[in-house]
Scaffold this motif. Structure first.
Motif, PDB file in Angstrom:
ATOM      1  N   ALA A   1      43.060  32.460  45.696  1.00 30.17           N
ATOM      2  CA  ALA A   1      42.113  31.461  45.891  1.00 30.17           C
ATOM      3  C   ALA A   1      40.901  32.333  47.155  1.00 30.17           C
ATOM      4  O   ALA A   1      39.764  31.641  47.025  1.00 30.17           O
ATOM      5  CB  ALA A   1      42.742  30.303  46.991  1.00 30.17           C
TER       6      ALA A   1
ATOM      7  N   GLY B   1      26.862  33.078  45.365  1.00 26.71           N
ATOM      8  CA  GLY B   1      28.262  32.472  45.524  1.00 26.71           C
ATOM      9  C   GLY B   1      27.943  30.921  45.675  1.00 26.71           C
ATOM     10  O   GLY B   1      27.123  30.484  45.855  1.00 26.71           O
ATOM     11  N   THR B   2      29.482  30.349  46.143  1.00 24.28           N
ATOM     12  CA  THR B   2      29.288  28.941  46.372  1.00 24.28           C
ATOM     13  C   THR B   2      28.466  28.735  47.551  1.00 24.28           C
ATOM     14  O   THR B   2      27.734  27.887  47.767  1.00 24.28           O
ATOM     15  CB  THR B   2      30.723  28.667  46.734  1.00 24.28           C
ATOM     16  N   THR B   3      28.568  29.750  48.855  1.00 22.47           N
ATOM     17  CA  THR B   3      28.062  29.591  49.843  1.00 22.47           C
ATOM     18  C   THR B   3      26.229  29.406  49.731  1.00 22.47           C
ATOM     19  O   THR B   3      25.726  28.373  50.330  1.00 22.47           O
ATOM     20  CB  THR B   3      28.259  30.677  50.803  1.00 22.47           C
TER      21      THR B   3
ATOM     22  N   HIS C   1      35.500  23.149  53.347  1.00 21.68           N
ATOM     23  CA  HIS C   1      35.181  24.725  53.604  1.00 21.68           C
ATOM     24  C   HIS C   1      33.964  24.749  54.426  1.00 21.68           C
ATOM     25  O   HIS C   1      33.107  24.041  54.548  1.00 21.68           O
ATOM     26  CB  HIS C   1      35.039  25.421  52.607  1.00 21.68           C
TER      27      HIS C   1
ATOM     28  N   SER D   1      31.481  26.165  54.439  1.00 17.94           N
ATOM     29  CA  SER D   1      30.092  26.327  53.523  1.00 17.94           C
ATOM     30  C   SER D   1      29.648  25.355  53.056  1.00 17.94           C
ATOM     31  O   SER D   1      28.900  24.791  52.581  1.00 17.94           O
ATOM     32  CB  SER D   1      30.424  27.293  52.380  1.00 17.94           C
TER      33      SER D   1
ATOM     34  N   VAL E   1      38.404  20.842  44.678  1.00 17.70           N
ATOM     35  CA  VAL E   1      39.613  21.006  44.905  1.00 17.70           C
ATOM     36  C   VAL E   1      39.686  21.740  46.607  1.00 17.70           C
ATOM     37  O   VAL E   1      38.840  22.551  46.821  1.00 17.70           O
ATOM     38  CB  VAL E   1      40.311  21.932  43.992  1.00 17.70           C
TER      39      VAL E   1
ATOM     40  N   ASN F   1      40.450  24.206  49.442  1.00 13.02           N
ATOM     41  CA  ASN F   1      40.993  25.461  49.354  1.00 13.02           C
ATOM     42  C   ASN F   1      42.043  25.574  50.568  1.00 13.02           C
ATOM     43  O   ASN F   1      42.827  26.620  50.568  1.00 13.02           O
ATOM     44  CB  ASN F   1      39.974  26.386  49.762  1.00 13.02           C
TER      45      ASN F   1
ATOM     46  N   ASP G   1      31.636  21.118  45.565  1.00 13.37           N
ATOM     47  CA  ASP G   1      32.030  22.319  45.912  1.00 13.37           C
ATOM     48  C   ASP G   1      33.098  22.566  44.984  1.00 13.37           C
ATOM     49  O   ASP G   1      34.409  22.398  45.267  1.00 13.37           O
ATOM     50  CB  ASP G   1      32.341  22.503  47.386  1.00 13.37           C
TER      51      ASP G   1
ATOM     52  N   ALA H   1      34.353  25.786  44.115  1.00 11.42           N
ATOM     53  CA  ALA H   1      34.943  26.935  44.416  1.00 11.42           C
ATOM     54  C   ALA H   1      36.394  27.132  43.730  1.00 11.42           C
ATOM     55  O   ALA H   1      36.862  28.360  43.350  1.00 11.42           O
ATOM     56  CB  ALA H   1      34.667  27.624  45.754  1.00 11.42           C
ATOM     57  N   GLN H   2      37.204  26.291  44.320  1.00 13.70           N
ATOM     58  CA  GLN H   2      38.738  26.114  44.051  1.00 13.70           C
ATOM     59  C   GLN H   2      39.012  25.456  42.560  1.00 13.70           C
ATOM     60  O   GLN H   2      40.173  25.459  42.385  1.00 13.70           O
ATOM     61  CB  GLN H   2      39.840  25.813  45.096  1.00 13.70           C
TER      62      GLN H   2
ATOM     63  N   SER I   1      31.721  30.236  42.787  1.00 10.91           N
ATOM     64  CA  SER I   1      31.674  31.709  42.900  1.00 10.91           C
ATOM     65  C   SER I   1      32.384  32.406  41.840  1.00 10.91           C
ATOM     66  O   SER I   1      33.328  32.000  41.335  1.00 10.91           O
ATOM     67  CB  SER I   1      32.391  32.028  44.287  1.00 10.91           C
TER      68      SER I   1
ATOM     69  N   HIS J   1      33.467  35.382  41.741  1.00 11.85           N
ATOM     70  CA  HIS J   1      34.716  36.314  42.024  1.00 11.85           C
ATOM     71  C   HIS J   1      36.143  35.302  42.180  1.00 11.85           C
ATOM     72  O   HIS J   1      37.110  36.097  42.314  1.00 11.85           O
ATOM     73  CB  HIS J   1      34.560  36.948  43.308  1.00 11.85           C
ATOM     74  N   LYS J   2      36.175  33.866  42.051  1.00 12.82           N
ATOM     75  CA  LYS J   2      37.469  33.389  42.059  1.00 12.82           C
ATOM     76  C   LYS J   2      37.840  32.911  40.836  1.00 12.82           C
ATOM     77  O   LYS J   2      38.752  32.553  40.669  1.00 12.82           O
ATOM     78  CB  LYS J   2      37.239  32.092  43.163  1.00 12.82           C
TER      79      LYS J   2
HETATM   80  C1  LIG Z   1      36.371  25.517  48.746  1.00 12.36           C
HETATM   81  C2  LIG Z   1      35.584  26.681  49.062  1.00 12.36           C
HETATM   82  N1  LIG Z   1      34.346  26.491  49.252  1.00 12.36           N
HETATM   83  C3  LIG Z   1      33.447  27.536  49.405  1.00 12.36           C
HETATM   84  C4  LIG Z   1      34.057  28.797  49.337  1.00 12.36           C
HETATM   85  C5  LIG Z   1      32.926  29.879  49.863  1.00 12.36           C
HETATM   86  O1  LIG Z   1      32.897  30.680  48.711  1.00 12.36           O
HETATM   87  P1  LIG Z   1      32.070  32.081  48.705  1.00 12.36           P
HETATM   88  O2  LIG Z   1      32.423  32.814  49.998  1.00 12.36           O
HETATM   89  O3  LIG Z   1      32.566  32.946  47.626  1.00 12.36           O
HETATM   90  O4  LIG Z   1      30.615  31.662  48.930  1.00 12.36           O
HETATM   91  C6  LIG Z   1      35.288  29.122  49.304  1.00 12.36           C
HETATM   92  C7  LIG Z   1      35.504  30.546  49.378  1.00 12.36           C
HETATM   93  O5  LIG Z   1      37.124  30.693  49.734  1.00 12.36           O
HETATM   94  C8  LIG Z   1      36.065  27.950  48.834  1.00 12.36           C
HETATM   95  O6  LIG Z   1      37.502  27.999  48.929  1.00 12.36           O
END
Ligand SMILES: Cc1ncc(COP(=O)(O)O)c(C=O)c1O
Length: 407
Positions: A30, A93-95, A122, A124, A172, A174, A199, A201-202, A222, A224-225
């Motif tokens: 994750a 990325g997501t952020t 998260h 972000s 989802v 994290n 969001d 990301a997960q 993102s 990388h996930k």
């Molecule tokens: C739910 C969720 N949102 C946002 C992020 C931020 O992703 P990134 O650091 O790749 O921008 C993460 C990273 O762990 C995440 O799990």
């Protein structure tokens, strides 16, 4: 059908590495998932045969690089179910995707407009909205969480009002792994004409999503996930919304014309991609989602759900361990957080590292949720289809060792 684990695992070179003289058991997916050889090869091929800047050059390498970059956008669009590649804006990325939305969509909002997020987000998906509140005077409202770690959608009626302009939630979690019921969120948003940002990301690592079908407006994730390189991700938004939003950053690549007095912007999505983008990373992400689309998802999901069930059962059997999140495998992703009585998550992770097991311990960038649960953090195990039973066995061997040491 079962997953041929030997074949699948052989595609991920890092899985044969050793940690402290032990085989690696990578359960921190994750945070960052691993890359198959196909993605590594795509990046290497790009860097050795097509490395150049995009969109501006007319020489052969520049054209190759531009094609590779735009083809990656088309692959991402297919993976997430976008109506057109132009709806995909590459970000780091997501952020950065959520910050882009907060700036560019936020510029269309006025003082007193309301934005709803939840307690389990998260950072972000919290901090950019707080910064927007401080810039523009929007009002932030927070959905609570249920005892089993889900966003409490029963409170939507109370929290969402005629002034709500955006509902921004994790697809989802994290931390708890809970999957949000998007249909309910979209219905509540539609009632008041609000937009929905997810969001993702997960969610995106566990199979294609359908952004158009979900009826949402923004989706962030993102690379990388989801088997891809880091430094790349995307913001998807409906075309008409992107057209309406002003750009966030200014500079090269995002312009049509510039005079010393003023600028006209390139069309969507390029107006949101100022400067030289992360080209090789985008190419890697394209290869990653192509790899994910070729995976037998039904079999892979059944495999991951079985391992998730094994972990949940094993945690429940051990006195002194408490799972934070849904206890069954329904409506959850393979992201499993737990507390081990009297042992700090960092200690758990350090001991487990000596068993070759990579876990994540801490607040997971979700401090409001930790405060709500009155804990400093959790230990988190998270799975991808390349994990196998030996990873789960090593997790429990390590946990039993940690608990024995602190007994
Ligand atoms: C739910 C969720 N949102 C946002 C992020 C931020 O992703 P990134 O650091 O790749 O921008 C993460 C990273 O762990 C995440 O799990």
């Amino acid at each position: 059908m079962t997953v041929d684990m030997a074949v699948l695992r052989a595609e991920f070179p890092i899985l044969s590495t050793q940690v402290r003289g032990k085989p690696l058991h990578y359960l921190d997916n994750a945070a960052t998932s691993q890359m198959p050889q196909a993605v590594i090869d795509a990046v290497t091929t790009h860097e050795t045969q097509a490395r150049a800047n995009v969109l501006r050059g007319v020489h052969t390498l520049a054209e190759r690089a531009t094609d590779a970059y735009e083809n990656a956008r088309a692959d991402v669009a297919r993976y997430i179910g976008a109506a057109a590649p132009e709806e995909v804006v590459f970000t780091s990325g997501t952020t950065s995707a959520i910050n882009l939305a907060a700036h560019s969509f936020g510029a269309l909002l006025s003082e007193g407009d309301e934005i709803v997020f939840s307690l389990l987000e998260h950072h972000s998906n919290i901090v950019p909205w707080q910064m927007l509140r401080d810039r523009r005077g929007v009002v932030l409202k927070v959905l609570p969480v249920t005892d089993d770690g889900r966003i409490d959608l029963d409170c939507l009626d109370e929290v969402v009002t005629r002034r709500t302009k955006l509902i921004a939630l994790a697809h989802v979690s994290n931390v708890t792994g809970a999957v949000t019921d998007i249909a309910r969120v979209v219905a509540a948003a539609r009632d008041v004409g609000a937009r929905v940002l997810l969001d993702g990301a997960q969610a995106v690592p566990h199979g294609p999503v359908d952004v158009a079908g979900m009826g949402i407006d923004f989706y962030a994730f993102s690379g990388h996930k989801v088997y891809g390189p880091n430094g790349i991700g995307a913001l998807w938004a409906r075309r008409e919304l992107l057209d309406e939003m002003p750009p966030f950053m200014g500079g090269g690549e995002m312009i049509r014309t510039v005079t010393v007095e003023q600028t006209t912007y390139a069309p969507t999505p390029h107006k949101f991609e100022a400067g030289t983008p992360p080209i090789a990373q985008a190419v890697g992400l394209g290869a990653a989602v192509r790899w994910a689309m070729a995976l037998d998802l039904e079999t892979a999901t059944a495999h991951v759900n079985r391992l998730t069930g094994r972990i949940l059962d094993g945690l429940r059997e051990r006195p002194g361990i408490r799972v934070l999140g849904p206890l069954g495998s329904q409506g959850r992703a393979p992201v499993i957080s737990f507390e081990v009585d009297t042992i700090h998550p960092h200690d758990v992770c350090t001991i487990l590292d000596h068993h070759g097991v990579a876990l994540r311990g801490g607040h997971h960038c979700a401090q409001p949720l930790m405060d709500h649960c009155d804990i400093v953090g959790t230990t988190r195990a998270s799975l991808m289809p390349y994990n196998d039973d030996s990873d789960v066995d090593a997790l429990f061997e390590g946990l039993d060792d940690a608990m024995a040491r602190f007994a």
